[in-house]
Design an enzyme around this catalytic site. Structure first.
Site, PDB file in Angstrom:
ATOM      1  NE  ARG A 155      -3.732  -2.230   2.435  1.00 39.10           N
ATOM      2  CZ  ARG A 155      -4.732  -2.648   1.654  1.00 39.10           C
ATOM      3  NH1 ARG A 155      -5.080  -1.949   0.584  1.00 39.10           N
ATOM      4  NH2 ARG A 155      -5.380  -3.754   1.940  1.00 39.10           N
ATOM      5  N   GLY A 182      -7.985   1.126  -5.201  1.00 37.73           N
ATOM      6  CA  GLY A 182      -6.776   1.950  -5.130  1.00 37.73           C
ATOM      7  C   GLY A 182      -5.891   1.730  -6.351  1.00 37.73           C
ATOM      8  CG  ASP A 211     -13.313  -6.014   0.921  1.00 36.18           C
ATOM      9  OD1 ASP A 211     -12.974  -7.093   1.446  1.00 36.18           O
ATOM     10  OD2 ASP A 211     -12.978  -4.900   1.369  1.00 36.18           O
ATOM     11  CG  MET A 254     -10.932  -9.207   5.788  1.00 40.65           C
ATOM     12  SD  MET A 254      -9.489  -9.269   4.748  1.00 40.65           S
ATOM     13  CE  MET A 254      -8.193  -9.118   5.970  1.00 40.65           C
ATOM     14  CE1 TYR A 369      -4.453  -8.653   6.741  1.00 43.17           C
ATOM     15  CE2 TYR A 369      -3.823  -9.252   8.977  1.00 43.17           C
ATOM     16  CZ  TYR A 369      -4.063  -8.290   8.008  1.00 43.17           C
ATOM     17  OH  TYR A 369      -3.932  -6.962   8.312  1.00 43.17           O
ATOM     18  CB  ILE A 371     -10.990 -15.518   4.536  1.00 44.24           C
ATOM     19  CG1 ILE A 371     -11.010 -13.988   4.593  1.00 44.24           C
ATOM     20  CG2 ILE A 371     -11.609 -16.113   5.775  1.00 44.24           C
ATOM     21  CD1 ILE A 371     -12.398 -13.439   4.339  1.00 44.24           C
TER      22      ILE A 371
END
Ligand SMILES: Nc1ncnc2c1ncn2[C@@H]1O[C@H](COP(=O)(O)OP(=O)(O)O)[C@@H](O)[C@H]1O
Ligand SMILES: O=P(O)(O)OC[C@H]1O[C@](O)(COP(=O)(O)O)[C@@H](O)[C@@H]1O
Ligand SMILES: [Mg+2]
Length: 459
Positions: A155, A182, A211, A254, A369, A371
């Site tokens: 990131r 992003g 997501d 998440m 994390y 998953i």
């Protein structure tokens, strides 16, 4: 936002002058229920009412360009250098996409030089631009059997001009950006900087997000593998809760802004009593609030199972002055850090049930994390490979500033700017959420919350 045909047009670098390796096989192909011919388009909308609302002639109806090989291509494969980068959070299938890109470029188009930029877009900065991996079919032969990404990811912001400099210095003609909202935004800025300099570099996005919050794609790759893994945790917690006195099972999954993982995993496990997602606010206290509903479940059934997305109930921290659970600031990419709704629910449910004489056995899991780090399942493996093929065809035919996506079962080209123009979310009036309500039998809403201090404050 109403979309018109012109909003869906994809930019091309120029005229296609070279014969494609697929020329012959395409010469007799026509649109069928299983194939969209080159030059044909795929409708944006798919109901009679939506189409009649426009009353537009068929050639003006909003539609996407079909993905797939072309008879003529823009780049001369012998002189092409391709670059690949993976950005943002992990997602099952990243390695499958990388492998698919490398195979298609090398085997069919005979591209000889493919560079993997390391650790996300950081790999395109001046500091790291020479630290690339040479990607060959041999190098990627077995990578699809593992989760994660062999290229690494990251990131954090990068300067678009610096990244363009890297592409120029490394002689890159085509860049594949495998990223989420992003990454797609960064690819859009990068493309603009390329265009400003008048460079002949194609940028093609492959949308990535567990997501499932990117628009104009039926479902993002890796999503199915991720929610399948999440299902295992719901099943475990359900077994635990059912076997314990006043059992309360909570699984936090998440999903920052979109509750797709929570909804699909809950449907797959088919054992959740309550699903909480960011799209539908809920109240804790009050006769119709979550706590009363949990209590009623424990009284009548002996236990309760709750599945929640991490982005659910974020308004509750401020509302109830529960600052200890609140998130703090943003991450390196500017994503808001969320408050811990799982901990808040765990403690407020424990306090409430204890106060009403039903001291619970709390079984709380946050698989986090676990998953998204799994390898792609068979379905996602096929999907990733086909997306990679579409991405290579798009790039070789000179499409740029576009992402490849599957839309209403067809593979299409979507202008990059559209990929970040909105967020895909669970529609509270849509049929997915209706299925969740039909399965859990939970009320459509918990609340409204009365501001009367009925909430058992947690310390
Ligand atoms: N608004 C933006 N402008 C330019 N670059 C961005 C922007 N948002 C994100 N990026 C870059 O895209 C990369 C990936 O973004 P991030 O949000 O971390 O993951 P994802 O692509 O999975 O959504 C990061 O390196 C970040 O710097
Ligand atoms: O990887 P980090 O920085 O811990 O972030 C975790 C977040 O990443 C996600 O997996 C989504 O990431 P992307 O936006 O990068 O696809 C969320 O579900 C989760 O909240
Ligand atoms: Mg993101």
């Amino acid at each position: 936002m109403t979309l018109h045909l012109d909003d869906l047009r994809v930019r091309r670098l120029g005229e296609c002058r070279y014969d494609s390796p697929f020329s012959e096989v395409l010469s007799t192909k026509q649109t069928s229920p299983h194939y969209v011919a080159e030059g044909d388009r795929v409708l944006l909308e798919d109901t009679v009412s939506m189409l009649t609302e426009h009353s537009l002639p068929p050639d003006r109806v909003p539609s996407f360009e079909a993905a797939g090989p072309r008879r003529k291509i823009y780049f001369d494969p012998a002189n092409v250098t391709a670059g690949i980068v993976t950005c943002g959070g992990l997602c099952p299938g990243l390695n499958n996409v990388i492998r698919g890109l490398v195979q298609e470029l090398s085997v069919h188009y005979k591209v000889k030089r493919i560079l993997g930029f390391r650790n996300g877009l950081k790999g395109l900065t001046a500091e790291h631009r020479n630290d690339t991996i040479e990607l060959t079919p041999d190098r990627v032969r077995d990578i699809h059997n593992a989760g994660g990404t062999i290229l690494g990811s990251s990131r954090g912001g990068q300067d678009a001009d610096e990244m363009v400099d890297s592409l120029v210095m490394r002689g890159v003609d085509i860049l594949f950006v495998i990223g989420g909202d992003g990454g797609m935004r960064a690819a859009t800025f990068l493309s603009k900087a390329i265009r400003m300099r008048g460079l002949d570099i194609a940028v093609i996005g492959v949308p990535k997000t567990i997501d499932n919050d990117l628009p104009f794609t039926d479902q993002s790759f890796g999503f199915q593998s991720a929610f399948a893994r999440a299902t295992d945790f719901i099943s475990s917690v359900s077994v635990e809760a059912a076997a314990s006195p006043n059992g309360v099972g909570i699984v936090k999954l998440m999903g920052r802004h979109s509750g797709f993982i929570a909804s699909y995993a809950a449907l797959a496990a088919n054992s959740a009593d309550i699903v909480l997602i960011p799209e539908i606010p809920f109240a804790l206290g009050g006769a119709d609030g979550l706590l009363a509903h949990v209590e009623q479940h424990v009284r009548s059934k002996g236990f309760v199972v709750i599945v929640l997305a991490e982005g659910a109930g974020q308004d509750l921290f401020e509302k109830h002055g529960l600052h200890q659970y609140n998130g703090r600031g943003t991450d390196a990419s500017g994503n808001v850090k969320l408050g811990n709704i799982g901990e808040l629910l765990k403690e407020s449910i424990t306090a409430h049930l204890t106060a009403v004489g039903l001291a619970p056995s709390m079984r709380y899991i946050d698989p986090s994390y676990a998953i998204r780090s799994v390898a792609a399942n068979a379905y996602d493996s096929v999907y990733c490979l086909r997306l990679a093929h579409a991405a290579v065809h798009a790039a070789m035919s000179g499409r740029t500033e576009a992402a490849v996506a599957r839309w209403r079962r067809r593979f299409v080209h979507v202008p990059l700017s559209l990929m970040t123009s909105r967020r895909n979310q669970v529609d509270p009036d849509g049929d997915l959420w209706m299925s969740v309500l039909e399965t859990t039998c939970q009320p459509a809403r918990f609340g409204p919350a009365p501001d009367r201090g009925e909430l058992h404050r947690v310390s």
